[in-house]
Design a protein around this motif. Structure first.
Motif, PDB file in Angstrom:
ATOM      1  N   LEU A 152       0.847  -1.175   0.000  1.00  0.00           N
ATOM      2  CA  LEU A 152       0.000   0.000   0.000  1.00  0.00           C
ATOM      3  C   LEU A 152       0.885   1.228   0.000  1.00  0.00           C
ATOM      4  CD1 LEU A 152      -1.762  -2.368   1.077  1.00  0.00           C
ATOM      5  CD2 LEU A 152      -2.963  -0.710   2.503  1.00  0.00           C
ATOM      6  N   ARG A 153       0.558   2.201  -0.846  1.00  0.00           N
ATOM      7  CA  ARG A 153       1.433   3.344  -1.041  1.00  0.00           C
ATOM      8  C   ARG A 153       0.824   4.626  -0.458  1.00  0.00           C
ATOM      9  NH1 ARG A 153       5.465   1.522  -3.916  1.00  0.00           N
ATOM     10  NH2 ARG A 153       5.175  -0.283  -5.288  1.00  0.00           N
ATOM     11  N   PRO A 154       1.674   5.605  -0.163  1.00  0.00           N
ATOM     12  CA  PRO A 154       1.169   6.866   0.390  1.00  0.00           C
ATOM     13  C   PRO A 154       0.078   7.464  -0.488  1.00  0.00           C
ATOM     14  CG  PRO A 154       3.556   6.796   0.559  1.00  0.00           C
ATOM     15  CD  PRO A 154       3.155   5.587  -0.251  1.00  0.00           C
ATOM     16  N   GLY A 155      -0.990   7.906   0.147  1.00  0.00           N
ATOM     17  CA  GLY A 155      -2.126   8.473  -0.570  1.00  0.00           C
ATOM     18  C   GLY A 155      -3.251   7.496  -0.800  1.00  0.00           C
ATOM     19  N   ASP A 156      -2.969   6.187  -0.712  1.00  0.00           N
ATOM     20  CA  ASP A 156      -4.025   5.195  -0.892  1.00  0.00           C
ATOM     21  C   ASP A 156      -5.055   5.305   0.232  1.00  0.00           C
ATOM     22  OD1 ASP A 156      -2.737   4.262  -3.112  1.00  0.00           O
ATOM     23  OD2 ASP A 156      -2.024   2.390  -2.218  1.00  0.00           O
ATOM     24  N   LEU A 157      -6.304   5.003  -0.112  1.00  0.00           N
ATOM     25  CA  LEU A 157      -7.389   4.963   0.871  1.00  0.00           C
ATOM     26  C   LEU A 157      -7.771   3.512   1.107  1.00  0.00           C
ATOM     27  CD1 LEU A 157      -9.526   6.545   2.579  1.00  0.00           C
ATOM     28  CD2 LEU A 157     -11.051   6.339   0.589  1.00  0.00           C
ATOM     29  N   VAL A 158      -7.826   3.114   2.371  1.00  0.00           N
ATOM     30  CA  VAL A 158      -8.174   1.739   2.720  1.00  0.00           C
ATOM     31  C   VAL A 158      -9.567   1.722   3.332  1.00  0.00           C
ATOM     32  CG1 VAL A 158      -7.528  -0.316   3.992  1.00  0.00           C
ATOM     33  CG2 VAL A 158      -5.752   1.236   3.167  1.00  0.00           C
ATOM     34  N   ASP A 159     -10.425   0.899   2.775  1.00  0.00           N
ATOM     35  CA  ASP A 159     -11.778   0.674   3.290  1.00  0.00           C
ATOM     36  C   ASP A 159     -11.790  -0.700   3.963  1.00  0.00           C
ATOM     37  OD1 ASP A 159     -14.450   0.130   3.749  1.00  0.00           O
ATOM     38  OD2 ASP A 159     -15.074   0.305   1.646  1.00  0.00           O
ATOM     39  N   VAL A 160     -11.777  -0.703   5.272  1.00  0.00           N
ATOM     40  CA  VAL A 160     -11.893  -1.958   6.015  1.00  0.00           C
ATOM     41  C   VAL A 160     -13.372  -2.292   6.124  1.00  0.00           C
ATOM     42  CG1 VAL A 160     -11.537  -3.093   8.236  1.00  0.00           C
ATOM     43  CG2 VAL A 160      -9.764  -1.604   7.299  1.00  0.00           C
ATOM     44  N   CYS A 161     -13.784  -3.347   5.462  1.00  0.00           N
ATOM     45  CA  CYS A 161     -15.194  -3.744   5.414  1.00  0.00           C
ATOM     46  C   CYS A 161     -15.479  -4.627   6.635  1.00  0.00           C
ATOM     47  CB  CYS A 161     -15.479  -4.489   4.116  1.00  0.00           C
ATOM     48  SG  CYS A 161     -15.017  -3.555   2.625  1.00  0.00           S
ATOM     49  N   VAL A 162     -16.081  -4.048   7.648  1.00  0.00           N
ATOM     50  CA  VAL A 162     -16.171  -4.703   8.951  1.00  0.00           C
ATOM     51  C   VAL A 162     -17.087  -5.916   8.931  1.00  0.00           C
ATOM     52  CG1 VAL A 162     -16.771  -4.388  11.389  1.00  0.00           C
ATOM     53  CG2 VAL A 162     -15.632  -2.547  10.123  1.00  0.00           C
ATOM     54  N   ARG A 163     -18.221  -5.830   8.265  1.00  0.00           N
ATOM     55  CA  ARG A 163     -19.152  -6.968   8.296  1.00  0.00           C
ATOM     56  C   ARG A 163     -18.537  -8.231   7.699  1.00  0.00           C
ATOM     57  NH1 ARG A 163     -22.635  -2.710   7.790  1.00  0.00           N
ATOM     58  NH2 ARG A 163     -22.451  -2.672   5.537  1.00  0.00           N
TER      59      ARG A 163
END
Length: 401
Positions: free
Chosen positions: A298-309
């Protein structure tokens, strides 16, 4: 992740996607619990991007709100505020209040013969949590209405530029946000600050005053605790009640159990039905995550969406039948019984113990009264907490216990 045998009520498109990792442009979607924990624990490589954190100006506050701050400042805030929500403090300082408040509200409902659970649950959670915060100088009913008003916002998408909102929607968001904040300040926060400057107590506002927080800083923290704490606990309490009323063996087990086992049941329910469905992080420095023989950079500026369900239903970490309620399930070592429902790492919710204890005190009293489900709740979704809302759940109440 598709399971035919499921007890989950709050489901949304994408929850059953098979891919554990998706990467499109600068956006990563993570459905693996193991990988999600690595990202959320990456203290120095990521920063908070959820709850519109990146849209909040940072130059106007001396102390950035605890929910959206990062680094040493956030760690210091968490350490100092955490003492108000430690399990022992919750039990000793608020346990009797929880029982008395639940009994009073449920006695009133029994006299009426019915109640709308989401309304009574909001009043209950506001009344309990406001004592820990220090917002005890205004009416509970009025504060409840003002807190609900924060959620009347146009839809948005954190993964889209400018949150996917038009100029008109941004203007509406500003208008809908400003009025509730002003009302909350004048009716709830200002009277509390004035009183606690004269007579400090063991609560969050007194602590913030002692730390030199400005009135604006304190207001923003109170908005954070109100919307992220009181209101989401209402949703969990309603969801847990819905499950327990529909599952006779589970309800009977809950009523016969000691506190530790009851709490385990509630943590299993919130694992299955997390109120907050997505956790977002912005990558600030290169971060490598790995699972089995696979690695992702993962690189600087990337957005991570942790999908909790889907992460909370990851069989690799939570065991067999992940979409069923199985208190005491055999989970991978180190995994929280609630999964990621209270997050993980530096941003793990400090109110975890309070939320479980609040729900337990209320539901234990309620279920002993043998309520009947008259109308099931209507399930909807809220963009701010990226989670479900439950409205219109009507319970029949008897005066006999």
């Amino acid at each position: 992740m598709t399971e035919t045998n499921s007890s989950r009520r709050a489901t949304r498109q994408g929850d059953d996607a098979e891919s554990r990792v998706e990467h499109h442009g600068a956006v990563w979607r993570i459905r693996s619990l193991h990988l999600a924990r690595q990202i959320l624990a990456a203290r120095d490589a990521t920063t908070q991007a959820g709850f519109t954190a990146e849209a909040i100006p940072k130059g106007y506050l001396r102390h950035h709100p605890i929910l959206i701050s990062d680094g040493p400042l956030h760690d210091d805030q968490r350490r100092k505020v955490g003492r108000f929500f430690a399990p022992r403090v919750v039990a000793e300082r608020y346990g009797d209040d929880m029982c008395r408040t639940a009994a009073r509200l449920l006695d009133d409902a029994a006299r009426r013969g019915c109640c709308r659970l989401d309304q009574i649950a909001l009043e209950y959670t506001v009344e309990i949590t406001r004592r820990a915060i220090g917002l005890e100088h205004s009416s509970v009913a009025g504060m409840s209405r003002r807190l609900e008003a924060f959620f009347r916002q146009p839809p948005f998408d954190i993964t889209a530029p400018k949150l996917g909102r038009s100029k008109r929607q941004w203007a509406l968001a500003a208008w809908n946000g400003l009025l509730p904040v002003l009302r909350f300040w004048f009716a709830d926060v200002r009277p509390a600050i004035q009183a606690l400057r004269k007579s400090p107590r063991q609560n969050v506002i007194s602590h913030l005053i002692a730390e030199g927080y400005s009135n604006t800083d304190i207001l923003v923290e109170c908005v954070t605790y109100g919307t992220a704490g009181m209101v989401t606990t209402r949703e969990f309490l309603t969801m847990a009640c819905w499950h327990l009323l529909d599952d006779d063996p589970l309800r009977n087990r809950y009523l016969l159990a000691e506190r530790e086992e009851r709490h385990a049941i509630l943590e299993e329910i919130i694992r299955l039905e997390p109120v907050v469905g997505h956790l977002y992080r912005r990558v600030r420095s290169e971060l490598t995550i790995c699972e089995d023989d696979h690695e992702w950079m993962l690189r600087p500026g990337d957005l991570v969406d942790v999908c909790v369900r889907p992460a909370n239903a990851d069989k690799a970490d939570v065991g067999e039948n992940p979409l069923l309620i199985c208190p005491g399930r055999d989970m991978r070592h180190g995994v929280d019984p609630a999964g990621l429902s209270f997050s993980h790492g530096p941003h793990k919710c400090p109110g975890h113990a309070l939320a479980i204890a609040e729900a337990d005190a209320f539901l234990t009293d309620l279920l002993r009264r043998r309520p009947t489900l008259v109308t099931a709740p209507r399930l909807d979704w809220d963009d701010l907490v990226t989670g479900y809302t439950l409205r219109g759940m009507i319970l029949g109440m008897s005066s006999q216990t």
